[in-house]
Design a protein around this motif. Structure first.
Motif, PDB file in Angstrom:
ATOM      1  N   PRO A  75       0.854  -1.092  -0.002  1.00 29.55           N
ATOM      2  CA  PRO A  75       0.144  -0.029  -0.093  1.00 29.55           C
ATOM      3  C   PRO A  75       0.853   1.204   0.041  1.00 29.55           C
ATOM      4  O   PRO A  75       1.762   1.259   0.414  1.00 29.55           O
ATOM      5  CB  PRO A  75      -0.776   0.028   1.503  1.00 29.55           C
ATOM      6  CG  PRO A  75      -0.581  -1.435   1.910  1.00 29.55           C
ATOM      7  CD  PRO A  75       0.415  -1.996   1.180  1.00 29.55           C
ATOM      8  N   GLU A  76       0.535   2.266  -0.570  1.00 28.32           N
ATOM      9  CA  GLU A  76       1.168   3.631  -0.705  1.00 28.32           C
ATOM     10  C   GLU A  76       1.721   3.951   0.629  1.00 28.32           C
ATOM     11  O   GLU A  76       2.939   4.418   0.489  1.00 28.32           O
ATOM     12  CB  GLU A  76       0.306   4.634  -1.476  1.00 28.32           C
ATOM     13  CG  GLU A  76       1.178   5.639  -2.096  1.00 28.32           C
ATOM     14  CD  GLU A  76       2.190   5.293  -3.167  1.00 28.32           C
ATOM     15  OE1 GLU A  76       3.381   5.532  -3.287  1.00 28.32           O
ATOM     16  OE2 GLU A  76       1.702   4.422  -3.996  1.00 28.32           O
ATOM     17  N   LYS A  77       1.059   3.907   1.822  1.00 33.00           N
ATOM     18  CA  LYS A  77       1.514   4.418   2.956  1.00 33.00           C
ATOM     19  C   LYS A  77       2.510   3.403   3.551  1.00 33.00           C
ATOM     20  O   LYS A  77       3.258   3.877   4.285  1.00 33.00           O
ATOM     21  CB  LYS A  77       0.023   4.304   4.195  1.00 33.00           C
ATOM     22  CG  LYS A  77      -0.454   3.177   4.619  1.00 33.00           C
ATOM     23  CD  LYS A  77      -1.466   3.263   5.414  1.00 33.00           C
ATOM     24  CE  LYS A  77      -1.985   1.885   5.801  1.00 33.00           C
ATOM     25  NZ  LYS A  77      -1.211   0.937   6.723  1.00 33.00           N
ATOM     26  N   ASP A  78       2.793   2.359   3.153  1.00 34.84           N
ATOM     27  CA  ASP A  78       3.839   1.567   3.921  1.00 34.84           C
ATOM     28  C   ASP A  78       5.023   1.612   2.698  1.00 34.84           C
ATOM     29  O   ASP A  78       6.166   0.852   3.206  1.00 34.84           O
ATOM     30  CB  ASP A  78       3.358   0.195   3.863  1.00 34.84           C
ATOM     31  CG  ASP A  78       2.222  -0.335   4.763  1.00 34.84           C
ATOM     32  OD1 ASP A  78       2.029   0.783   5.866  1.00 34.84           O
ATOM     33  OD2 ASP A  78       1.360  -1.092   4.635  1.00 34.84           O
ATOM     34  N   LYS A  79       5.120   2.244   1.541  1.00 33.07           N
ATOM     35  CA  LYS A  79       6.241   2.343   0.750  1.00 33.07           C
ATOM     36  C   LYS A  79       7.036   3.170   1.481  1.00 33.07           C
ATOM     37  O   LYS A  79       6.833   4.176   1.893  1.00 33.07           O
ATOM     38  CB  LYS A  79       5.685   2.634  -0.663  1.00 33.07           C
ATOM     39  CG  LYS A  79       5.128   1.626  -1.387  1.00 33.07           C
ATOM     40  CD  LYS A  79       4.740   2.032  -2.748  1.00 33.07           C
ATOM     41  CE  LYS A  79       4.188   0.884  -3.620  1.00 33.07           C
ATOM     42  NZ  LYS A  79       3.923   1.383  -5.157  1.00 33.07           N
ATOM     43  N   GLN A  81      10.799   5.488   1.029  1.00 32.43           N
ATOM     44  CA  GLN A  81      11.596   6.263   0.182  1.00 32.43           C
ATOM     45  C   GLN A  81      12.704   5.755  -0.231  1.00 32.43           C
ATOM     46  O   GLN A  81      13.409   5.410   0.755  1.00 32.43           O
ATOM     47  CB  GLN A  81      11.357   7.858   0.644  1.00 32.43           C
ATOM     48  CG  GLN A  81       9.936   8.468   0.841  1.00 32.43           C
ATOM     49  CD  GLN A  81       9.145   8.231  -0.215  1.00 32.43           C
ATOM     50  OE1 GLN A  81       9.606   8.693  -1.389  1.00 32.43           O
ATOM     51  NE2 GLN A  81       7.788   8.013  -0.099  1.00 32.43           N
TER      52      GLN A  81
END
Length: 194
Positions: A75-79, A81
Motif C-alpha cells: 500500500p502507498e502508506k507502507d512504501k 522512500q
C-alpha cells in the motif's frame, strides 16, 4: 500471523493446563458440585477445541501466504522512500578512496618490510594512531606528526613510509600547504631521557 499463532498457542497451553488441574473436590457427590465440575470441564474442552481449530487454520493460511511482498504490491502508506542516490554515491566514493589509500600504503610498506604479511596490520595501526596536525602557513607546510607505534621496528617502517610520502610533495586539497609526515619520536633529541 506468526505473532497471532504464538499468542494463541500460549493461550491454548494455559487452557490445557487448567483443564488438566481441574478436579472434583467433593467426595460425597453433591449434585450441584458435580454439575458445576462437568460444566467447567465442558467449557474448557470447548475453548481448547476452538483454539486448536483456529491455530490449525492460521497455520494453513500462513503456509499459503508469501513470506515476501513485492514492493509494487505494498500500500502507498507502507512504501518507503529510496535514499537519495547522490548521498549514497558520495559515501561510496569516500569508502573507495579510503580503501585505495590503504591499499597503496600497504604496497609501499611491503617494499621495505621483511615480513610482507604484516604490512596490512601495520597500515591499519597507522590509520588509528593519534597524530598532531601543525599548519605552518609561513613556510607553506602542514606537518603531520604520527605518535609512536607499538614497537621500535614498526616505528622504523613508519619512518620509511613517511620518507616515501614526503617525496611525493603532495599539497593538502584546497590549500597551498605541502604535507610533511614524520614521527613525534623523531623530534625528541636522542640524548633526552623519558
Amino acid at each position: 500471523m506468526e505473532s497471532t499463532i504464538r499468542s494463541k498457542t500460549t493461550l491454548l497451553s494455559r487452557q490445557q493446563a487448567k483443564y488438566g488441574t481441574l478436579i472434583l473436590e467433593t467426595t460425597d457427590g453433591k449434585e450441584k458440585e458435580i454439575q458445576k465440575y462437568v460444566q467447567d470441564k465442558a467449557i474448557l474442552r470447548e475453548t481448547i477445541e476452538t483454539l486448536e481449530k483456529e491455530i490449525e487454520q492460521l497455520k494453513a493460511t500462513k503456509k499459503n501466504t508469501d513470506k515476501h511482498i513485492e514492493f509494487s504490491r505494498l500500500p502507498e502508506k507502507d512504501k518507503f522512500q529510496n535514499l537519495k542516490k547522490s548521498g549514497k554515491q558520495f559515501m561510496d566514493t569516500i569508502k573507495m578512496i579510503a580503501y585505495r589509500a590503504e591499499t597503496a600504503m600497504v604496497t609501499m610498506v611491503r617494499e621495505f618490510m621483511a615480513k610482507k604479511d604484516e604490512a596490512i596490520s601495520l597500515v591499519q595501526q597507522i590509520l588509528v594512531t593519534d597524530a598532531d596536525l601543525i599548519p605552518d602557513e609561513k613556510n607553506g607546510v602542514l606537518k603531520i606528526n604520527l605518535h609512536n607505534m607499538t614497537n621500535p621496528r614498526n616505528n622504523k617502517y613508519v619512518h620509511q613510509l613517511c620518507d616515501v610520502l614526503n617525496s611525493t610533495e603532495t599539497t593538502f586539497p584546497g590549500t597551498n600547504l605541502r604535507l610533511v609526515y614524520d614521527l613525534v619520536s623523531n623530534q625528541i633529541p636522542a640524548d633526552q631521557e623519558f
